[in-house]
Design a protein around this motif. Structure first.
Motif, PDB file in Angstrom:
ATOM      1  N   SER A   2      48.161  40.757  41.149  1.00 30.10           N
ATOM      2  CA  SER A   2      47.657  40.066  42.176  1.00 30.10           C
ATOM      3  C   SER A   2      46.857  38.793  41.820  1.00 30.10           C
ATOM      4  O   SER A   2      46.913  38.307  40.624  1.00 30.10           O
ATOM      5  CB  SER A   2      46.343  41.014  42.880  1.00 30.10           C
ATOM      6  OG  SER A   2      45.386  41.019  41.551  1.00 30.10           O
ATOM      7  N   THR A   4      44.430  35.628  40.871  1.00 25.66           N
ATOM      8  CA  THR A   4      43.014  35.340  40.116  1.00 25.66           C
ATOM      9  C   THR A   4      42.849  33.963  40.041  1.00 25.66           C
ATOM     10  O   THR A   4      43.610  32.959  40.397  1.00 25.66           O
ATOM     11  CB  THR A   4      43.274  36.110  38.920  1.00 25.66           C
ATOM     12  OG1 THR A   4      42.184  36.344  38.322  1.00 25.66           O
ATOM     13  CG2 THR A   4      44.162  35.196  38.015  1.00 25.66           C
ATOM     14  N   GLU A   5      41.520  33.802  39.548  1.00 23.94           N
ATOM     15  CA  GLU A   5      41.153  32.393  39.481  1.00 23.94           C
ATOM     16  C   GLU A   5      41.592  31.748  38.150  1.00 23.94           C
ATOM     17  O   GLU A   5      41.851  30.649  37.979  1.00 23.94           O
ATOM     18  CB  GLU A   5      39.609  32.350  39.544  1.00 23.94           C
ATOM     19  CG  GLU A   5      39.121  32.734  40.919  1.00 23.94           C
ATOM     20  CD  GLU A   5      37.402  32.430  40.990  1.00 23.94           C
ATOM     21  OE1 GLU A   5      37.057  31.498  41.850  1.00 23.94           O
ATOM     22  OE2 GLU A   5      36.723  33.134  40.208  1.00 23.94           O
ATOM     23  N   VAL A   7      43.624  32.557  34.420  1.00 19.89           N
ATOM     24  CA  VAL A   7      44.461  33.575  33.422  1.00 19.89           C
ATOM     25  C   VAL A   7      44.148  32.787  31.920  1.00 19.89           C
ATOM     26  O   VAL A   7      44.471  31.589  31.880  1.00 19.89           O
ATOM     27  CB  VAL A   7      45.805  33.462  33.592  1.00 19.89           C
ATOM     28  CG1 VAL A   7      46.709  34.066  32.447  1.00 19.89           C
ATOM     29  CG2 VAL A   7      46.435  34.195  34.890  1.00 19.89           C
ATOM     30  N   GLU A  28      36.725  35.074  38.397  1.00 16.39           N
ATOM     31  CA  GLU A  28      37.808  36.139  38.241  1.00 16.39           C
ATOM     32  C   GLU A  28      38.814  35.658  37.091  1.00 16.39           C
ATOM     33  O   GLU A  28      39.607  34.715  37.671  1.00 16.39           O
ATOM     34  CB  GLU A  28      38.410  36.346  39.682  1.00 16.39           C
ATOM     35  CG  GLU A  28      37.600  36.978  40.760  1.00 16.39           C
ATOM     36  CD  GLU A  28      38.635  37.116  42.099  1.00 16.39           C
ATOM     37  OE1 GLU A  28      39.770  36.829  42.008  1.00 16.39           O
ATOM     38  OE2 GLU A  28      37.896  37.547  42.926  1.00 16.39           O
ATOM     39  N   ARG A  30      41.547  36.967  34.246  1.00 16.61           N
ATOM     40  CA  ARG A  30      42.548  37.935  33.346  1.00 16.61           C
ATOM     41  C   ARG A  30      42.996  37.315  32.213  1.00 16.61           C
ATOM     42  O   ARG A  30      43.236  36.070  32.025  1.00 16.61           O
ATOM     43  CB  ARG A  30      43.705  38.270  34.259  1.00 16.61           C
ATOM     44  CG  ARG A  30      43.251  38.748  35.641  1.00 16.61           C
ATOM     45  CD  ARG A  30      44.650  39.061  36.572  1.00 16.61           C
ATOM     46  NE  ARG A  30      45.048  40.101  36.043  1.00 16.61           N
ATOM     47  CZ  ARG A  30      46.323  40.937  36.905  1.00 16.61           C
ATOM     48  NH1 ARG A  30      46.347  40.422  38.024  1.00 16.61           N
ATOM     49  NH2 ARG A  30      46.995  41.812  36.437  1.00 16.61           N
ATOM     50  N   ILE A 124      35.692  43.597  32.321  1.00 19.42           N
ATOM     51  CA  ILE A 124      37.178  42.829  31.872  1.00 19.42           C
ATOM     52  C   ILE A 124      37.531  43.422  30.885  1.00 19.42           C
ATOM     53  O   ILE A 124      36.858  43.382  29.826  1.00 19.42           O
ATOM     54  CB  ILE A 124      37.118  41.439  31.970  1.00 19.42           C
ATOM     55  CG1 ILE A 124      36.660  40.805  33.407  1.00 19.42           C
ATOM     56  CG2 ILE A 124      38.206  40.617  31.509  1.00 19.42           C
ATOM     57  CD1 ILE A 124      36.321  39.534  33.606  1.00 19.42           C
ATOM     58  N   VAL A 152      52.074  36.164  37.930  1.00 22.52           N
ATOM     59  CA  VAL A 152      50.783  36.129  38.482  1.00 22.52           C
ATOM     60  C   VAL A 152      50.249  34.943  38.869  1.00 22.52           C
ATOM     61  O   VAL A 152      50.413  33.949  38.052  1.00 22.52           O
ATOM     62  CB  VAL A 152      49.508  36.842  37.243  1.00 22.52           C
ATOM     63  CG1 VAL A 152      49.772  36.109  35.994  1.00 22.52           C
ATOM     64  CG2 VAL A 152      48.094  36.942  37.642  1.00 22.52           C
ATOM     65  N   ALA A 154      47.382  31.931  39.692  1.00 22.50           N
ATOM     66  CA  ALA A 154      46.086  31.737  39.174  1.00 22.50           C
ATOM     67  C   ALA A 154      45.799  30.318  39.821  1.00 22.50           C
ATOM     68  O   ALA A 154      46.672  29.543  39.966  1.00 22.50           O
ATOM     69  CB  ALA A 154      45.869  31.906  37.672  1.00 22.50           C
TER      70      ALA A 154
END
Length: 516
Positions: A2, A4-5, A7, A28, A30, A124, A152, A154
């Motif tokens: 999904s 995310t803001e 990575v 957010e 990851r 996290i 992903v 970002a």
């Protein structure tokens, strides 16, 4: 995967520090690492005083200090005979403005473990066995490609993936510098026959150099060896093994009766001194070893990466929140690239000094690696476009590290300025009880994520911090009616006279937006 803001590629000390900086600001994020398991070695085994201050702000300095050795003396032997016991930091002690007086000896795996545990408190965890193999970026997003075909999305990507960085290679950023045939054996072993109260170093003019550095509370020592005769023409050493390490130790230390066992990490290291020409390309950033690799002399490499992350984290979070203009991100390279270049220079000089005396009869061992401002407390950003000095005389200038000072809370409880700074906010210090009205005016017009603190000589109405011994005033060289803005990463952003409160409002408004 999904969207995310942000990575973060790479879960070493740099990546973990950055992910933690973003997570505690509600971003957010990851954090992905291609390795299925955490790094098990002690490699970057020292935290400078400035990095300990970073850990203080992150809320983990107690665990870090508990796990480390401070003031670990060195014992140097030549041809098997002890010639010197020394502690290059023996004369250091905490001062009111510098609570961490010197470096801390702690294995890298333990530093990473403590950072991971803190990060998990924000929900996290490192995503293991997830390898970034490339990316595409547009004006508003980055599509990160993963091994196995997944992606992903970002808003930003930060490559903290080490000296062989995939992110850097995909950017096509140059990584100029030099390598060399100089190298070293490195590993973590258990040791019998030594008391873990010194960093033991043996040199033999004909054979080479070997050292064993203990870690606190565990029978684990870092082995470092430079066997002169074992390098081949390409500068390579034999494959590392416990048996080989034992032979090197016996030969160079002249059979001291020390036995090695239970290796948990065995490696070799080669000189590699390189850095990029830019830290950013669009929505992709580089930090730590992905941007600069250093000789180990002085132990500055990992610390410089940690401080890269500390610099970038608050800026990226403000931009992602919409509080700051994206141009704020340009200051990451503006501030960090010169310091990376400086660090390469001093660590390279330290390596040359150590290499020159390793085989000498009067060898100092690793004491020769102590570098100028090796604790990184005097480094700052006076050249930065974020540093602004007003028409006021202070002991600190914009761009300097903001000093600590022991004070009291209004109820008499001990309170440090670092306690006031800790967190994600800007801080405006107003010196003198008369600054309360000024700070109230600032609070009405300046951005919300700012803490306003009146520093007074004694308890009284409107005083937030009681500077009962005058140590804060002394550290800042501040007189009544002085305002000092401190950035979230603990550097002075602006100094101003109280009569120039509009300058503070203008500065904070331009940097992080005005409150509603």
């Amino acid at each position: 995967m999904s969207p995310t803001e942000a990575v973060v590629a790479g879960a070493g000390p740099t990546g973990l520090t950055l992910a933690l900086e973003l997570a505690r600001r509600g971003v957010e994020v990851r954090i992905l690492d291609r390795s299925p398991e955490p790094f098990a070695g002690s490699r970057g085994k020292g935290l400078t005083a400035r990095s300990q201050e970073v850990m203080d702000d992150l809320g983990i300095v107690d665990e870090i200090v508990e796990a480390g050795f401070r003031h670990l003396p060195s014992r140097v032997a030549v041809r098997g005979q002890v010639v010197r016991d020394s502690d290059p930091h023996a004369d250091l002690s905490p001062t009111p403005d510098r609570p961490y007086d010197g470096g801390l000896m702690i294995p890298q795996w333990r530093t990473e473990q403590i950072l991971r545990e803190r990060l998990s408190e924000f929900g996290i965890d490192v995503e293991r066995g997830v390898e970034v193999v490339g990316f595409e970026q547009t004006t508003d997003k980055v599509t990160v490609r993963l091994a196995g075909g997944g992606t992903v999305m970002a808003r930003y990507l930060v490559g903290c993936d080490g000296g062989r960085s995939t992110v850097r290679k995909a950017l096509g950023v140059s990584f100029e510098g030099t390598g060399g045939i100089e190298g070293m054996l490195l590993g973590d072993v258990s040791v019998d026959g030594l008391v873990p109260d010194h960093w033991y170093q043996w040199t033999h003019p004909e054979q080479g150099f070997v050292a064993l550095c203990p870690f606190r509370g565990i029978n684990s020592w870092q082995f470092q060896g430079v066997p002169f005769a074992d390098f081949d023409e390409e500068g390579n050493l034999p494959e590392p093994s416990l048996e080989y390490f034992q032979r090197v130790l016996d030969d160079i230390a002249c059979g001291p009766g020390v036995r090695l066992s239970d290796p948990t990490w065995l490696s070799t290291w080669h000189v590699n001194v390189r850095m990029v020409d830019r830290f950013r390309d669009g929505r992709v950033f580089l930090a730590g070893d992905a941007a600069h690799v250093h000789p180990p002399a002085g132990g500055l490499g990992m610390n410089t990466g940690i401080q890269d992350a500390y610099n970038l984290g608050w800026k990226l979070a403000l931009v992602l929140a919409g509080s700051a203009d994206p141009s704020l991100l340009d200051t990451y390279e503006e501030e960090r690239l010169p310091l990376a270049r400086w660090t390469l220079g001093v660590s390279s000089a330290g390596l040359q000094k150590v290499a020159a005396n390793l085989g000498r009869e009067d060898s100092e061992g690793f004491a020769g690696a102590v570098t100028e401002d090796g604790q990184q407390l005097g480094l700052g950003y006076p050249w930065s476009s974020l540093s602004r000095d007003g028409d006021v005389t202070t002991g600190v200038r914009a761009g300097d590290r903001a000093p600590d000072a022991p004070c009291l809370s209004p109820d008499g409880t001990p309170l440090r300025l670092f306690d006031v700074f800790r967190g994600t906010h800007f801080t405006v210090l107003g010196f003198g009880g008369g600054s309360r009205h000024i700070l109230q005016t600032l609070a009405e017009d300046a951005p919300d994520d700012v803490t306003y603190v009146v520093v007074g000589d004694s308890r009284g109405p409107g005083v937030d911090v009681v500077d009962d011994r005058g140590l804060a005033r002394s550290a800042y060289g501040a007189h009544g009616g002085t305002l000092v803005v401190v950035r979230p990463d603990g550097y002075v952003a602006l100094t101003a006279a109280a009569t120039a409160a509009d300058d503070v409002i203008d500065y904070l408004g331009r940097l992080v937006g005005r409150s509603s």
